[in-house]
Design a protein around this motif. Structure first.
Motif, PDB file in Angstrom:
ATOM      1  N   CYS A  42       0.892  -1.205  -0.169  1.00  0.00           N
ATOM      2  CA  CYS A  42      -0.241  -0.007   0.097  1.00  0.00           C
ATOM      3  C   CYS A  42       0.879   1.043  -0.060  1.00  0.00           C
ATOM      4  O   CYS A  42       2.016   1.362   0.784  1.00  0.00           O
ATOM      5  CB  CYS A  42      -0.823  -0.082   1.287  1.00  0.00           C
ATOM      6  SG  CYS A  42      -2.062   1.571   1.565  1.00  0.00           S
ATOM      7  N   VAL A  43       0.323   2.197  -0.844  1.00  0.00           N
ATOM      8  CA  VAL A  43       1.096   3.676  -0.607  1.00  0.00           C
ATOM      9  C   VAL A  43      -0.359   4.621  -0.063  1.00  0.00           C
ATOM     10  O   VAL A  43      -1.366   4.530  -0.679  1.00  0.00           O
ATOM     11  CB  VAL A  43       1.463   4.147  -2.115  1.00  0.00           C
ATOM     12  CG1 VAL A  43       1.819   5.535  -1.892  1.00  0.00           C
ATOM     13  CG2 VAL A  43       2.611   3.087  -2.674  1.00  0.00           C
ATOM     14  N   SER A  44       0.066   5.417   1.028  1.00  0.00           N
ATOM     15  CA  SER A  44      -1.014   6.260   1.515  1.00  0.00           C
ATOM     16  C   SER A  44      -0.317   7.802   1.155  1.00  0.00           C
ATOM     17  O   SER A  44       0.944   7.724   1.487  1.00  0.00           O
ATOM     18  CB  SER A  44      -0.895   6.156   2.792  1.00  0.00           C
ATOM     19  OG  SER A  44      -1.336   4.692   3.283  1.00  0.00           O
ATOM     20  N   VAL A  45      -0.943   8.702   0.788  1.00  0.00           N
ATOM     21  CA  VAL A  45      -0.654   9.927   0.584  1.00  0.00           C
ATOM     22  C   VAL A  45      -1.561  11.083   1.149  1.00  0.00           C
ATOM     23  O   VAL A  45      -2.638  10.790   1.196  1.00  0.00           O
ATOM     24  CB  VAL A  45      -0.634  10.262  -0.874  1.00  0.00           C
ATOM     25  CG1 VAL A  45      -0.049  11.608  -1.237  1.00  0.00           C
ATOM     26  CG2 VAL A  45       0.248   9.049  -1.767  1.00  0.00           C
ATOM     27  N   GLY A  46      -0.819  11.950   1.902  1.00  0.00           N
ATOM     28  CA  GLY A  46      -1.504  12.993   2.474  1.00  0.00           C
ATOM     29  C   GLY A  46      -2.200  14.054   1.468  1.00  0.00           C
ATOM     30  O   GLY A  46      -1.780  14.044   0.429  1.00  0.00           O
ATOM     31  N   THR A  47      -3.332  14.481   1.869  1.00  0.00           N
ATOM     32  CA  THR A  47      -3.855  15.468   0.943  1.00  0.00           C
ATOM     33  C   THR A  47      -4.263  16.853   1.709  1.00  0.00           C
ATOM     34  O   THR A  47      -4.184  17.021   2.682  1.00  0.00           O
ATOM     35  CB  THR A  47      -5.206  14.936   0.498  1.00  0.00           C
ATOM     36  OG1 THR A  47      -6.287  14.800   1.606  1.00  0.00           O
ATOM     37  CG2 THR A  47      -4.908  13.576  -0.400  1.00  0.00           C
ATOM     38  N   LEU A  48      -4.817  17.760   0.948  1.00  0.00           N
ATOM     39  CA  LEU A  48      -5.416  19.052   1.606  1.00  0.00           C
ATOM     40  C   LEU A  48      -6.452  18.596   2.504  1.00  0.00           C
ATOM     41  O   LEU A  48      -7.236  17.724   2.413  1.00  0.00           O
ATOM     42  CB  LEU A  48      -6.051  19.687   0.574  1.00  0.00           C
ATOM     43  CG  LEU A  48      -6.648  21.075   0.974  1.00  0.00           C
ATOM     44  CD1 LEU A  48      -5.534  22.066   1.414  1.00  0.00           C
ATOM     45  CD2 LEU A  48      -7.345  21.675  -0.222  1.00  0.00           C
ATOM     46  N   SER A  49      -6.258  19.057   3.799  1.00  0.00           N
ATOM     47  CA  SER A  49      -7.264  18.810   4.762  1.00  0.00           C
ATOM     48  C   SER A  49      -8.763  18.994   4.101  1.00  0.00           C
ATOM     49  O   SER A  49      -9.071  19.820   3.574  1.00  0.00           O
ATOM     50  CB  SER A  49      -7.164  19.802   6.018  1.00  0.00           C
ATOM     51  OG  SER A  49      -8.182  20.001   6.907  1.00  0.00           O
ATOM     52  N   GLU A  50      -9.646  18.237   4.555  1.00  0.00           N
ATOM     53  CA  GLU A  50     -11.076  18.071   4.031  1.00  0.00           C
ATOM     54  C   GLU A  50     -11.879  19.236   4.397  1.00  0.00           C
ATOM     55  O   GLU A  50     -12.537  19.928   3.425  1.00  0.00           O
ATOM     56  CB  GLU A  50     -11.769  16.962   4.390  1.00  0.00           C
ATOM     57  CG  GLU A  50     -12.040  16.643   5.897  1.00  0.00           C
ATOM     58  CD  GLU A  50     -12.522  15.344   6.363  1.00  0.00           C
ATOM     59  OE1 GLU A  50     -13.665  14.996   5.565  1.00  0.00           O
ATOM     60  OE2 GLU A  50     -12.135  14.735   7.251  1.00  0.00           O
ATOM     61  N   ILE A  51     -11.564  19.956   5.386  1.00  0.00           N
ATOM     62  CA  ILE A  51     -12.279  21.218   5.692  1.00  0.00           C
ATOM     63  C   ILE A  51     -11.677  22.588   4.826  1.00  0.00           C
ATOM     64  O   ILE A  51     -12.384  23.466   4.823  1.00  0.00           O
ATOM     65  CB  ILE A  51     -12.007  21.538   7.257  1.00  0.00           C
ATOM     66  CG1 ILE A  51     -10.553  21.775   7.665  1.00  0.00           C
ATOM     67  CG2 ILE A  51     -12.669  20.634   8.090  1.00  0.00           C
ATOM     68  CD1 ILE A  51     -10.600  22.528   9.258  1.00  0.00           C
TER      69      ILE A  51
END
Length: 127
Positions: A42-51
């Motif tokens: 698996c590769v997990s990537v952080g994204t822009l905060s949903e808020i």
């Protein structure tokens, strides 16, 4: 080349790339000290905060080169794909994007528009 795309606020600000039916799947522990976490499944990537708004997430297959000018390569490796499927998911939804691949080990590259809280993430797959 197949190109799939979603644009939405990402639950918990992390997207995952993995083979959904891999019995050995382990989501890597999120340490938060970099833009991604990865292991052999698996590769997990952080994204822009949903808020703060939406993130565009793209899945390209096959992808053999830099897909978009100005994007930053943050990961290059491989994940196990024993049933020759790869899926992009959020923590709330299953199989946001699903693609059939040709081999049981898929090369993965990940690009982002910025290393912290990216608004755009591109997963590129090749055999």
């Amino acid at each position: 080349m197949k190109k799939m795309k979603i644009e939405q606020p990402i639950a918990n600000s992390i997207v995952f790339l993995y083979n959904p039916d891999n019995e050995r799947l382990q989501i890597p522990e999120w340490k938060g000290d970099g833009p991604y976490e990865a292991n052999s499944t698996c590769v997990s990537v952080g994204t822009l905060s949903e808020i703060d708004g939406s993130t565009m997430v793209e899945l390209l297959y096959p992808c053999s080169n830099d897909p978009s000018p100005g994007m930053i390569l943050i990961f290059e490796g491989a994940i196990e794909t024993p049933d020759c499927q790869v899926s992009v998911n959020t923590s709330e939804k299953l199989d946001e994007m699903l693609v059939q691949v040709a081999t049981e080990l898929s090369d993965v590259r990940v690009w982002v528009d910025r290393p912290k809280e990216p608004r755009r993430v591109i997963f590129g797959l090749s055999d």
